[in-house]
Design a protein around this motif. Structure first.
Motif, short mmCIF file in Angstrom:
data_model
loop_
_atom_site.label_atom_id
_atom_site.label_comp_id
_atom_site.label_asym_id
_atom_site.label_seq_id
_atom_site.Cartn_x
_atom_site.Cartn_y
_atom_site.Cartn_z
N MET A 43 0.82 -1.21 0.00
CA MET A 43 0.00 0.00 0.00
C MET A 43 0.85 1.26 0.00
O MET A 43 0.48 2.29 -0.58
CB MET A 43 -0.92 0.00 1.23
CG MET A 43 -1.85 1.19 1.34
SD MET A 43 -2.87 1.13 2.84
CE MET A 43 -1.65 1.53 4.10
N MET A 44 2.02 1.20 0.64
CA MET A 44 2.86 2.39 0.77
C MET A 44 3.40 2.86 -0.58
O MET A 44 3.72 4.03 -0.73
CB MET A 44 4.04 2.11 1.72
CG MET A 44 3.86 2.73 3.09
SD MET A 44 2.49 2.03 4.01
CE MET A 44 3.14 0.46 4.51
N ARG A 45 3.51 1.96 -1.52
CA ARG A 45 4.10 2.31 -2.82
C ARG A 45 3.12 2.17 -3.98
O ARG A 45 3.52 2.20 -5.14
CB ARG A 45 5.35 1.44 -3.06
CG ARG A 45 6.53 1.86 -2.19
CD ARG A 45 7.60 0.81 -2.11
NE ARG A 45 7.21 -0.33 -1.30
CZ ARG A 45 7.21 -0.36 0.04
NH1 ARG A 45 7.59 0.72 0.70
NH2 ARG A 45 6.84 -1.42 0.70
N ASP A 46 1.85 2.01 -3.68
CA ASP A 46 0.83 1.80 -4.70
C ASP A 46 0.27 3.15 -5.15
O ASP A 46 -0.42 3.83 -4.38
CB ASP A 46 -0.28 0.91 -4.13
CG ASP A 46 -1.29 0.49 -5.17
OD1 ASP A 46 -1.20 0.96 -6.32
OD2 ASP A 46 -2.17 -0.33 -4.83
N THR A 47 0.55 3.51 -6.38
CA THR A 47 0.06 4.79 -6.92
C THR A 47 -1.19 4.61 -7.77
O THR A 47 -1.68 5.58 -8.37
CB THR A 47 1.16 5.45 -7.77
OG1 THR A 47 1.52 4.58 -8.85
CG2 THR A 47 2.39 5.76 -6.93
N THR A 48 -1.74 3.39 -7.80
CA THR A 48 -2.94 3.13 -8.57
C THR A 48 -4.14 3.81 -7.93
O THR A 48 -4.35 3.70 -6.71
CB THR A 48 -3.21 1.61 -8.65
OG1 THR A 48 -2.06 0.95 -9.17
CG2 THR A 48 -4.42 1.32 -9.53
N VAL A 49 -4.94 4.49 -8.72
CA VAL A 49 -6.18 5.08 -8.22
C VAL A 49 -7.24 3.99 -8.15
O VAL A 49 -7.41 3.22 -9.11
CB VAL A 49 -6.63 6.23 -9.14
CG1 VAL A 49 -8.01 6.73 -8.74
CG2 VAL A 49 -5.62 7.37 -9.09
#
Length: 666
Positions: free
Chosen positions: A158-164
Motif C-alpha cells: 500500500m505504501m508504494r501503490d500509486t494506482t487510483v
C-alpha cells in the motif's frame, strides 16, 4: 487472519510445502511447551491476576461517536496487564478487524475476477464495504456493536501503490474517488478517530495477496527486507503521529513457516521474530513515544506430519524470553485463536497438513482454559519480566446460516474465557458483502451490506452469535483508574547488543568491542545470570538520576570501602552511582555502566553469591518467573541497587559473574 474454510488456504499451503520439505528439516522452536496429546485430560485453568487497585463496573450501552470520543483520551499506555488512557483509566480494547486493505486476492486466476478473491469479495485493496455503505453508516453500525476500537490491517504494498482505486470501489463514498489505496486508508483512519474509535494499525501482509498460508507473507521479511519493513512502519507512524487516537502499531500478523524455514524466538538469525520485533519497536518509539507496540508470537513452525516437530507456540516463548522496549508501559502482546485450528493442528480438515492432533473446538472447557492460559494469558501474571496486557486480536466463527455445532460450542466457551479473564479482544472480521441470494458471502463477518447498501448485522435477528457477543462486549470488568505498577524487564546479550536506553542510543559506544546491555532510562540493573549473558532491570523504588556523567567501569579503580570479594576480580560503580548496564566478552564480564544518583546512596551492602545456585529474593519482582533459564541467577531485592559484580577466571569459571554487591537504596 482465519483461512476461508470453504476454500481452505491452510490445505493449499501444506499441499505445497510438504512435497518440498518432508525429507528436509524438522526444526523445533526453542521455548515451546511441546505437543498436546491427542486425547487430552481435564485440567484446571489458572486465570489471570486481576488488579486490586481498580474498580469493577458493568459496561454501559453502546455509545454514539461523540459519547465514545468523550469517554477516553489518547494516547494509550499500559499499567501491568491493563491498557490505560492518558488519564490512567482502564481502556479495554473491544475491537473488530475491518479487513480489506491487506488484499483479498487468493493468489491464482485473474486478479480482476471477484471469484478469485476471499469469499468472492474484491476489496480493491481498501477496507471492505466502501462501495456499498457510506462511512457514516459503517461507523454507526460499529457503534451499535459496542466497539471502541478497530484493528485496521494493511499491506506493505500500500505504501508504494500509486494506482487510483476504481470509482466503483468507493461508490457509496464519492468523496474518495480519485484516491490511491493509501489515501483511502488515510480517510478511513480520519473518519474512525473523529468518531471516537481507537485505531490499531496492523501490518497484515507484504503483498496484497490474501493470507495466511504459503503466500509470500509469512514473515516481516518475506518478499522485502527487514529494513524496508521497518521503514514502512516509520512512514506510517510519522504519518499519523499527530492523531493520538491512532494508538498502536501491531507489528506483523501470524508469523509462520515458509517453504524451507521456520521462524524462531531468540536464535539471533534473520528469522528471529523476537529480535525483529524488538528492533522495530525501538525505532517506532523513537519516532513516536506515544504508540503502543503490539507483538504477536509465532503462529506456526515445523512440517505437520505425524512424528515430526511442529506446532502453534504463540506466546509460550515469552515465558523465558520476553521483550524490553525503550519505554516501559508500551508493550502489548497478542494472540489468535480459532476453533478449527489447534495448538498442534493446522486446521486442514483432510489431506496435506492434516494430522491426528485436536483442534481447539474438540477440547473440553477446562482443558481449553488451560491451553489459552499457557499459550497467551499467562503473560498477564503480575510482577514478572513478561508482564503485559494480552490482546486476542483475532477470533471468530461462522454466524448466520451456520450449522456447525462444535464451532458454536467453542465460540460460547471461548467468549466465556475472555469474559472470565477480562481480556482485550478483536473479532475477525467486521465487514463483508451480502450476496444476491440475501445470504452473507462471508458469514464470519459481523456486518454485511448488499449491493444496494442494505445492512445485515449480528445485531439483527437471526445470527446465533449475538448472545455470546453481547455477553462479551457488555461484560463487567476492571474500569476507572488503574494504579501505577513497577516493572521488571530482561536484557538479552545472547547474540547482539541489547541497548534499550534512549540516552545511550544517542551516544557513542561505552564499551567498544564488547556486547552491551543497557536498561531503559527509567530503570536500573537488579540481577545477572551466570554464563548466559542475561540481566534483569527494574524501576521498583527507582532513585532519581543525577545530572552528572554516566561512568563506564572496566577495572577495579572504584573498589572502595574494603575488598568485598577477596580473590575475585571486581567491577564496582563509583560511590553514589548505581549500575544501569553491563558488557560481556563472550560469557565473561567486561564492564559496568553506572548512572549517578540525584541523592547520596548508602555505601554499606551485602554480597549475593550465585556461583553454586540461585540467590534471589523470596518475594518481590519477577521471582515467579525465570529470566535466565538454565543458569544460576543473582538478584538484589527491590529495595537495593547493584553496586558491583565479582567474577574470576580461576577454577575454570571463565569470568562469568559469581556475586553481586547489593546496597540498600535508603
Amino acid at each position: 487472519m482465519r483461512s476461508d474454510r470453504s476454500a481452505p488456504a491452510v490445505r493449499k499451503f501444506f499441499s505445497r510445502i510438504l512435497p518440498a520439505t518432508a525429507a528436509a528439516v524438522t526444526l523445533v522452536l526453542a521455548g515451546t511447551s511441546g505437543s498436546v496429546a491427542a486425547s487430552p485430560t481435564a485440567t484446571t485453568a489458572t486465570t489471570a491476576t486481576t488488579a486490586t487497585t481498580a474498580t469493577t463496573a458493568t459496561t454501559a450501552a453502546p455509545m454514539t461517536g461523540p459519547q465514545l470520543a468523550a469517554s477516553w483520551t489518547g494516547p494509550l499506555s499500559t499499567r501491568g496487564r491493563y491498557i490505560v488512557d492518558a488519564n490512567g483509566n482502564r481502556f479495554k480494547l473491544k475491537a473488530g478487524n475491518w479487513a480489506g486493505a491487506q488484499g483479498t486476492w487468493e493468489g491464482s486466476g485473474d486478479v480482476n475476477d471477484p471469484a478469485n478473491h476471499q469469499a468472492d469479495q474484491m476489496s480493491h485493496n481498501i477496507p471492505l464495504g466502501l462501495d456499498r455503505a457510506p462511512m457514516t453508516q459503517i461507523m454507526a453500525d460499529f457503534h451499535e456493536l459496542g466497539l471502541n476500537s478497530i484493528r485496521l490491517p494493511f499491506a506493505n504494498a500500500m505504501m508504494r501503490d500509486t494506482t487510483v482505486v476504481p470509482d466503483s470501489a468507493v461508490a457509496a463514498n464519492p468523496q474518495l474517488k480519485g484516491k490511491t489505496p493509501l489515501q483511502v486508508y488515510d480517510a478511513v483512519v480520519a473518519a474512525l478517530t473523529a468518531d471516537g474509535f481507537a485505531v490499531v494499525l496492523n501490518n497484515h501482509t507484504t503483498t496484497y495477496r490474501f493470507c495466511c498460508g504459503l503466500d509470500g507473507n509469512e514473515r516481516w521479511n518475506s518478499g522485502q527486507s527487514a529494513q524496508q519493513w521497518q521503514e514502512d512502519w516509520l512512514f506510517l507512524v510519522n504519518r499519523y503521529k499527530a492523531n493520538k487516537r491512532v494508538v498502536g502499531a501491531d507489528l506483523r500478523n501470524e508469523i509462520r513457516r515458509d517453504t524451507w524455514d521456520d521462524p524462531n524466538w531468540g536464535w539471533g538469525d534473520d528469522h528471529d521474530t523476537y529480535a525483529a520485533f524488538e528492533l522495530a519497536g525501538t525505532r517506532i518509539l523513537g519516532a513516536d513515544p506515544d504508540m503502543l507496540v503490539i507483538m504477536e508470537g509465532i503462529n506456526w513452525y515445523g512440517i505437520p506430519l505425524d512424528g515430526l516437530n511442529y506446532g502453534r507456540p504463540m506466546l509460550t516463548p515469552v515465558r523465558e524470553l520476553s521483550n524490553t522496549l525503550i519505554a516501559s508501559g508500551k508493550l502489548v502482546y497478542a494472540a489468535h485463536f480459532y476453533g478449527y485450528t489447534g495448538p498442534n493442528y493446522t486446521g486442514a480438515g483432510n489431506g496435506p497438513g492434516h494430522t491426528n492432533d485436536w483442534p481447539y473446538e474438540d477440547f473440553p472447557l477446562d482443558k481449553l482454559k488451560q491451553l489459552v492460559h499457557d499459550e497467551a494469558l499467562f503473560v498477564t501474571q503480575a510482577g514478572q519480566h513478561f508482564t503485559a496486557p494480552v490482546w486476542i486480536s483475532e477470533f471468530g466463527a461462522g454466524g448466520r446460516g451456520s450449522n456447525d455445532t462444535k464451532e458454536k460450542t467453542w465460540f460460547g466457551n471461548f467468549t466465556d474465557i475472555l469474559v472470565e479473564n477480562d481480556t482485550d479482544f478483536a473479532i475477525w472480521p467486521l465487514v463483508g458483502w451480502t450476496g444476491a441470494n440475501g445470504a452473507p458471502q462471508d458469514n464470519w463477518a459481523l456486518i454485511s451490506y448488499d449491493a444496494a447498501g442494505k445492512r445485515q448485522s449480528l445485531s439483527d435477528p437471526g445470527d446465533w452469535r449475538s448472545a455470546d457477543w453481547n455477553k462479551l462486549v457488555n461484560a463487567s470488568g476492571v474500569s476507572g483508574p488503574v494504579a501505577q505498577v513497577d516493572h521488571w524487564n530482561m536484557l538479552n546479550l545472547d547474540f547482539r547488543d541489547h541497548n534499550v536506553s534512549s540516552r545511550m542510543l544517542a551516544q557513542s559506544d561505552w564499551s567498544p568491542g564488547y556486547r552491551k546491555g543497557n536498561c531503559p532510562d527509567s530503570q536500573r540493573l537488579v540481577g545477572l545470570g551466570r554464563s548466559d549473558k542475561r540481566g534483569l532491570c527494574t524501576d521498583a523504588n527507582q532513585p532519581a538520576k543525577g545530572a552528572g556523567a554516566w561512568v563506564a567501569v572496566h577495572d577495579e579503580r572504584y573498589v572502595t570501602h574494603g575488598d568485598w570479594a577477596s580473590g575475585y576480580n571486581k567491577l564496582q560503580c563509583p560511590d553514589n552511582t548505581f549500575a544501569v548496564g553491563y558488557s560481556v566478552n563472550g560469557k565473561s564480564m567486561a564492564g559496568l555502566l553506572c548512572a549517578p544518583s540525584a541523592a547520596p546512596l548508602p555505601l554499606n551492602g551485602r554480597n549475593v553469591w550465585f556461583d553454586h545456585g540461585d540467590n534471589r529474593p523470596a518475594t518481590g519482582g519477577s521471582v515467579g518467573s525465570d529470566w535466565a533459564p538454565g543458569y544460576y541467577k543473582g538478584q538484589c531485592t527491590d529495595n537495593e541497587y547493584v553496586a558491583g559484580v565479582a567474577f574470576t577466571w580461576q577454577r575454570n569459571n571463565g569470568g562469568v559473574p559469581d556475586a553481586l554487591l547489593c546496597r540498600p537504596l535508603s
